[in-house]
Design a protein around this motif. Sequence first.
Motif, PDB file in Angstrom:
ATOM      1  N   VAL A   1       0.857  -1.340  -0.007  1.00 20.85           N
ATOM      2  CA  VAL A   1      -0.111  -0.073  -0.042  1.00 20.85           C
ATOM      3  C   VAL A   1       1.055   1.208  -0.166  1.00 20.85           C
ATOM      4  N   LEU A   2       1.876   1.188   0.394  1.00 25.21           N
ATOM      5  CA  LEU A   2       2.979   2.289   0.465  1.00 25.21           C
ATOM      6  C   LEU A   2       3.595   2.594  -0.839  1.00 25.21           C
ATOM      7  N   THR A   3       3.582   1.612  -1.715  1.00 25.12           N
ATOM      8  CA  THR A   3       4.176   1.939  -2.998  1.00 25.12           C
ATOM      9  C   THR A   3       3.351   1.884  -4.129  1.00 25.12           C
ATOM     10  N   GLU A   4       1.991   1.490  -3.874  1.00 22.83           N
ATOM     11  CA  GLU A   4       1.121   1.451  -4.914  1.00 22.83           C
ATOM     12  C   GLU A   4       0.400   2.815  -5.314  1.00 22.83           C
TER      13      GLU A   4
ATOM     14  N   TYR B   1      -7.089   2.674  -7.883  1.00 28.18           N
ATOM     15  CA  TYR B   1      -7.983   1.433  -7.551  1.00 28.18           C
ATOM     16  C   TYR B   1      -7.407   0.395  -6.819  1.00 28.18           C
ATOM     17  N   VAL B   2      -6.138   0.133  -7.187  1.00 30.24           N
ATOM     18  CA  VAL B   2      -5.383  -1.014  -6.576  1.00 30.24           C
ATOM     19  C   VAL B   2      -5.094  -0.471  -4.995  1.00 30.24           C
ATOM     20  N   ALA B   3      -4.811   0.729  -4.801  1.00 30.73           N
ATOM     21  CA  ALA B   3      -4.573   1.352  -3.419  1.00 30.73           C
ATOM     22  C   ALA B   3      -5.655   1.079  -2.553  1.00 30.73           C
ATOM     23  N   GLY B   4      -6.939   1.337  -3.302  1.00 34.58           N
ATOM     24  CA  GLY B   4      -8.195   1.201  -2.294  1.00 34.58           C
ATOM     25  C   GLY B   4      -8.369  -0.176  -2.150  1.00 34.58           C
TER      26      GLY B   4
ATOM     27  N   VAL C   1       6.602  12.566  -0.132  1.00 38.74           N
ATOM     28  CA  VAL C   1       5.452  12.998   0.264  1.00 38.74           C
ATOM     29  C   VAL C   1       4.323  11.964  -0.297  1.00 38.74           C
ATOM     30  N   ASP C   2       4.425  11.546  -1.263  1.00 31.80           N
ATOM     31  CA  ASP C   2       3.450  10.424  -1.965  1.00 31.80           C
ATOM     32  C   ASP C   2       3.403   9.365  -0.826  1.00 31.80           C
ATOM     33  N   VAL C   3       4.501   8.788  -0.348  1.00 29.08           N
ATOM     34  CA  VAL C   3       4.525   7.444   0.547  1.00 29.08           C
ATOM     35  C   VAL C   3       3.899   8.158   1.694  1.00 29.08           C
ATOM     36  N   ARG C   4       4.041   9.181   2.280  1.00 25.41           N
ATOM     37  CA  ARG C   4       3.268   9.740   3.574  1.00 25.41           C
ATOM     38  C   ARG C   4       1.636   9.846   3.140  1.00 25.41           C
ATOM     39  N   ARG C   5       1.433  10.367   1.986  1.00 23.27           N
ATOM     40  CA  ARG C   5      -0.155  10.506   1.664  1.00 23.27           C
ATOM     41  C   ARG C   5      -0.698   9.035   1.715  1.00 23.27           C
ATOM     42  N   ARG C   6       0.134   8.086   1.010  1.00 23.18           N
ATOM     43  CA  ARG C   6      -0.747   6.821   1.170  1.00 23.18           C
ATOM     44  C   ARG C   6      -0.598   6.221   2.471  1.00 23.18           C
ATOM     45  N   ALA C   7       0.403   6.347   3.346  1.00 19.47           N
ATOM     46  CA  ALA C   7       0.457   5.988   4.636  1.00 19.47           C
ATOM     47  C   ALA C   7      -0.890   6.677   5.345  1.00 19.47           C
ATOM     48  N   VAL C   8      -1.175   7.758   5.356  1.00 25.34           N
ATOM     49  CA  VAL C   8      -2.027   8.517   6.047  1.00 25.34           C
ATOM     50  C   VAL C   8      -3.581   7.888   5.774  1.00 25.34           C
ATOM     51  N   LEU C   9      -3.541   7.537   4.292  1.00 26.05           N
ATOM     52  CA  LEU C   9      -5.194   7.137   4.010  1.00 26.05           C
ATOM     53  C   LEU C   9      -5.250   5.687   4.283  1.00 26.05           C
TER      54      LEU C   9
ATOM     55  N   ALA D   1       2.040  -0.737  12.588  1.00 19.57           N
ATOM     56  CA  ALA D   1       3.327  -0.393  12.693  1.00 19.57           C
ATOM     57  C   ALA D   1       3.797  -0.251  11.269  1.00 19.57           C
ATOM     58  N   SER D   2       3.576  -1.182  10.455  1.00 14.89           N
ATOM     59  CA  SER D   2       4.211  -1.145   9.137  1.00 14.89           C
ATOM     60  C   SER D   2       3.853  -0.128   8.375  1.00 14.89           C
ATOM     61  N   VAL D   3       2.495   0.141   8.356  1.00  7.72           N
ATOM     62  CA  VAL D   3       2.060   1.498   7.542  1.00  7.72           C
ATOM     63  C   VAL D   3       2.591   2.791   8.222  1.00  7.72           C
ATOM     64  N   ALA D   4       2.820   2.706   9.484  1.00  3.43           N
ATOM     65  CA  ALA D   4       3.157   4.071  10.345  1.00  3.43           C
ATOM     66  C   ALA D   4       4.588   4.429   9.848  1.00  3.43           C
TER      67      ALA D   4
END
Length: 342
Positions: free
Chosen positions: A153-156, A160-163, A189-197, A178-181
């Motif tokens: 999820v951090l790299t997608e 649609y795949v991320a969802g 910044v894109d990784v942080r945006r994916r992580a927060v979602l 912990a892994s997402v955090a």
Amino acid sequence: MLIGEVARRSGVSARMLRHYDSLGLVRPTGRTVGGYREYSPEDIRRIFHVEGLRSLGLSLSQIARALDEAAFTPSTLVGELIRKTEERLKRERELLERLRRVDAAEPSGWQDVLRIVELLHGLGSHNAARRQQAVLAPPEDVSMPAELLAEAVLTESDPYVAGALRWALARAGGDGVASVASGMGSDNVDVRRRAVLALGELPGDEATSVLTDALEDADATVRRHAALALGARGVTRAVPALIGTVVEGPNDVEAAELLGTLAQNAEWADRIMSALVDELTVHATDSAVRIRLTQALAEMPGTIALNTLRQLTSDDDRAVALIASALLPTLEHRPHKKAPLA
């Protein structure tokens, strides 16, 4: 020095020394009366030179050129060796990660291993539809490891795949937080945006704590998504960021609805109302912002925003006045009751 002693001292087997001789790479300069190979000190030095170059990954034919051709230059060859070594290390790192993922899934037999490998191949596909299918329809009886989903999820980049990944992660169980955090500490910044979602869809106090810290992120999008997720959890710490979302957009409608829910707490109702009215004053000349703020007032519980909306029906900005006039009847027909106590 005879071949057996050379082998003992150099660490190169007698069989390999004979092979070097047959190739002309290291030929002993002498023979004993009985026909045995006899190596000189110069021969032994060449053996060590050969072994040194072999340790760099050179083939025997490349070593022969390096030692015998005066015009041979090492730069091109060494550069090629570096490239090949980097490729090999990359493949080995990928293999190591694949093995760790298989191990994390705790397979009970080789059939489980094969199913997990199939899942990994699907997630690693260049085709977005294939990745999405791997998430939504994994091999039979394969539990999706939370760590694997978190990494994906951090790299997608495909939305649609991320969802689908966030959906699967929220249902995977285990400790995916912990892994997402870990993505929240990324410089990307894109990784942080994916992580927060993803964190916004994960339950529990740990996810809430990380989301609260994300309210201080340097990126406005990260802060906005953190505020929306926290507001949905009833965390009043998100109120300033939610008001900022109403002012700035996007997601202003969602932020206004959350503010309306939080304002059901009497302790926060006055604070939220005061903040919205203050923003109307600050943005006296920005029609778009004032329209969003006017619409947000209509989301306040009961009739606590009624007087403010009445005043806005006479606003100098005609668009704001029209919006307030359209919303006013809805508030006038609401029961006149105060927001409940916390």
